[in-house]
Design a protein around this motif. Structure first.
Motif, PDB file in Angstrom:
ATOM      1  N   SER A   1       0.831  -1.186   0.000  1.00 49.59           N
ATOM      2  CA  SER A   1       0.000   0.000   0.000  1.00 49.59           C
ATOM      3  C   SER A   1       0.871   1.245   0.000  1.00 49.59           C
ATOM      4  CB  SER A   1      -0.910  -0.007   1.237  1.00 49.59           C
ATOM      5  OG  SER A   1      -1.588   1.223   1.349  1.00 49.59           O
ATOM      6  N   THR A   2       0.505   2.221  -0.816  1.00 51.94           N
ATOM      7  CA  THR A   2       1.237   3.486  -0.844  1.00 51.94           C
ATOM      8  C   THR A   2       0.614   4.517   0.085  1.00 51.94           C
ATOM      9  OG1 THR A   2      -0.091   4.238  -2.722  1.00 51.94           O
ATOM     10  CG2 THR A   2       1.992   3.109  -3.213  1.00 51.94           C
ATOM     11  N   LYS A   3      -0.324   4.095   0.897  1.00 57.36           N
ATOM     12  CA  LYS A   3      -0.953   5.006   1.847  1.00 57.36           C
ATOM     13  C   LYS A   3       0.041   5.388   2.925  1.00 57.36           C
ATOM     14  CE  LYS A   3      -4.931   5.413   4.942  1.00 57.36           C
ATOM     15  NZ  LYS A   3      -6.119   4.712   5.504  1.00 57.36           N
ATOM     16  N   ARG A   4       0.127   6.676   3.224  1.00 55.12           N
ATOM     17  CA  ARG A   4       1.069   7.136   4.241  1.00 55.12           C
ATOM     18  C   ARG A   4       0.618   6.706   5.620  1.00 55.12           C
ATOM     19  NH1 ARG A   4       5.001  10.458   3.308  1.00 55.12           N
ATOM     20  NH2 ARG A   4       4.934  11.307   5.424  1.00 55.12           N
ATOM     21  N   ARG A   5       1.587   6.561   6.504  1.00 53.17           N
ATOM     22  CA  ARG A   5       1.285   6.191   7.869  1.00 53.17           C
ATOM     23  C   ARG A   5       0.466   7.284   8.544  1.00 53.17           C
ATOM     24  NH1 ARG A   5       4.320   2.115  10.179  1.00 53.17           N
ATOM     25  NH2 ARG A   5       3.922   3.059  12.242  1.00 53.17           N
ATOM     26  N   SER A   6      -0.431   6.865   9.418  1.00 54.42           N
ATOM     27  CA  SER A   6      -1.283   7.842  10.099  1.00 54.42           C
ATOM     28  C   SER A   6      -0.518   8.681  11.110  1.00 54.42           C
ATOM     29  CB  SER A   6      -2.431   7.104  10.804  1.00 54.42           C
ATOM     30  OG  SER A   6      -1.913   6.184  11.765  1.00 54.42           O
ATOM     31  N   ASP A   7       0.656   8.186  11.556  1.00 51.63           N
ATOM     32  CA  ASP A   7       1.435   8.939  12.535  1.00 51.63           C
ATOM     33  C   ASP A   7       2.472   9.837  11.881  1.00 51.63           C
ATOM     34  OD1 ASP A   7       3.038   6.959  11.577  1.00 51.63           O
ATOM     35  OD2 ASP A   7       3.601   6.120  13.518  1.00 51.63           O
TER      36      ASP A   7
END
Length: 512
Positions: free
Chosen positions: A119-125
């Motif tokens: 996944s290329t979704k950035r980390r939430s933190d």
């Protein structure tokens, strides 16, 4: 009575160690590679000494100092330039990364030509980074003062890793609670974290940021980065990029070792359990079994960073370059440890800290092909016979490197528009032109070169390895010292002659 053999050959009294000490004091390589050169035209056979080219002061002070001077020139030439350099070739071995990748995670599977889907979704933190249009330029902007003076400032940046426990004088206050595992893993992946920082910075800076950076150890032995950056970027943007940069390492889990007192066996094709004979999972099979949403390790920069604006030419710029290249000739472990010339005894706490970090790195994997994966019940990528956990040949496991197995100098592709070999040739050209201008004979650049052809059109000089005796070795080292002293005296005389000509022209003024 003196030995007649010694009287006939005084060089027999000179040991190799003595010759190396004299060479070091004169700035000459004291441990050269000896080669035999056959001249096919004349039939003469000569032994020559070639500098070892080491970049470590402990190995060869002369060659290490020469390498540092070359890096200083490379850094200075590209930092404050006001014209666009020529684009370096993609295969240039001296160039840096220079390529922005679009993926947000380090999702390489290790298999050539393929990438494992992540996944290329950035980390939430981690905060998001904006994208801005990027201008096709590498030089910084020009500013004009109220007095009408134009200047083009650049920056000096320092990035560090986070804390792993309280330290004093470089050593942990409580070694039992110091997070050595995280410190070791962060050191191993630090160059990749730095690459991700440059990728993110170029996305928000608005131009193709160019840099000359050196990876060095802090006193606590954690690597940090000093970087000369061409052009200026607002401090707020730098802070934003530092906080938003992270590196996710998608390796199989390696929290608990499987083979400690036993070791897997090689059956001719794969590694298997020594008791049951069951095959260990291959690298690809282990990746298939890994949690696709949980990376094996996440690396980030520490909260502390330093940024300063630099204008050249200035003493600040010269001082920054010397500081940036200060530790390039020292190994990681030797950077802050007392040297043989120091009167202070080594701090046992600090030496124990070095040993403890080194012990941690012995069995941690340094990459997909590391033999240490066998310790965790996984066959490394492209596994072959003879692999033993704890005996990986990667530099990251060495005490001299302490996790940093990659390059200590990182240079972007459009920094100076020259390779390191071209910078080296430039230095030789300056010396040769100064000698020729003073009417002196410059050293032969093509002396015994493999490109020189004989009468039959084939290479005239044939180079082969040789193992000289101790006396021959000393003779060649002393000859190299004498030759270097001669060249140095000629170059100094040439510079003094040029200064006399310049002063004379200044006194008389231009012709009418």
């Amino acid at each position: 009575m003196a030995d007649p053999l010694l009287l006939a050959n005084p060089l027999a009294l000179v040991t190799g160690e003595m010759a190396r000490e004299v060479a070091a004091s004169q700035g000459v390589c004291g441990r050269p590679l000896i080669r035999r050169v056959l001249d096919r035209d004349t039939g003469t056979d000569t032994q020559v000494a070639i500098p070892c080219g080491s970049t470590r002061e402990r190995v060869c002070p002369a060659c290490a100092a020469k390498a540092r001077r070359l890096r200083i020139q490379q850094c200075a030439e590209g930092w404050h330039r006001d014209t666009e350099p020529e684009r370096a070739c993609d295969h240039d071995p001296d160039a840096g990364d220079g390529v922005d990748q679009e993926d947000e995670d380090d999702s390489s599977s290790g298999e050539a030509g393929s990438r494992r889907a992540r996944s290329t979704k950035r980390r939430s933190d981690a905060p998001d980074l904006p994208r801005v249009p990027v201008e096709d330029r590498t030089i910084g902007r020009t500013y004009t003062s109220p007095q009408g003076r134009e200047y083009r400032p650049s920056m000096f940046l320092t990035l560090t890793l986070p804390s792993y426990g309280a330290v004093r004088a470089g050593a942990p206050l409580d070694p039992d609670t110091y997070d050595y595992r995280r410190a070791a893993l962060d050191a191993v992946v630090f160059p990749r974290l730095v690459d991700r920082f440059w990728q993110n910075l170029r996305r928000v800076a608005g131009y193709r940021v160019q840099y000359f950076a050196a990876v060095e150890p802090q006193h606590r032995l954690a690597p940090h980065l000093h970087a000369a950056i061409r052009g200026t970027i607002p401090r707020k943007v730098i802070k934003q990029v530092v906080e938003a940069t992270y590196l996710q390492v998608w390796w199989p889990a390696f929290d608990e070792p499987v083979y400690v007192h036993r070791k897997p066996c090689w059956d001719g094709h794969d590694y298997c359990d020594p008791d049951t004979g069951e095959l260990l999972p291959t690298w690809q099979e282990a990746l298939d079994q890994a949690d696709p949403d949980t990376p094996a390790h996440v690396a980030r920069f520490g909260a502390q960073y330093d940024l300063a604006g630099i204008i050249a030419p200035s003493k600040d710029a010269d001082r920054a370059i010397r500081y940036l290249t200060k530790y390039l000739t020292k190994s990681i472990a030797d950077a802050y440890a007392p040297s043989d010339d120091d009167d202070l005894p080594p701090d046992p706490r600090y030496l124990a800290h070095i040993d403890r970090l080194h012990d941690e790195l012995q069995f941690l994997p340094c990459g997909e092909r590391c033999a240490n994966w066998l310790r965790y019940g996984i066959q490394p990528l492209d596994a072959g016979p003879g692999l033993v956990a704890g005996r990986c040949g990667g530099k990251a496991h060495d005490r001299d490197h302490l996790g940093l197995g990659g390059r200590r100098v990182l240079v972007s592709r459009q920094w100076s528009g020259k390779t390191l070999s071209e910078h080296r040739a430039d230095r030789a050209t300056v010396v040769r032109e100064a000698l020729e201008a003073a009417g002196m004979l410059a050293p032969e650049i093509e002396r015994m070169a493999a490109t020189v052809l004989a009468k039959d059109g084939k290479p005239r000089f044939v180079w082969t390895d040789t193992r000289p005796d101790a006396t021959t070795y000393v003779t060649l080292v002393l000859a190299a010292i004498a030759e270097q002293q001669c060249w140095r005296a000629q170059y100094q005389a040439a510079k003094e002659a040029a200064d006399l000509v310049d002063n004379s022209s200044a006194d008389t003024g231009p012709p009418p």
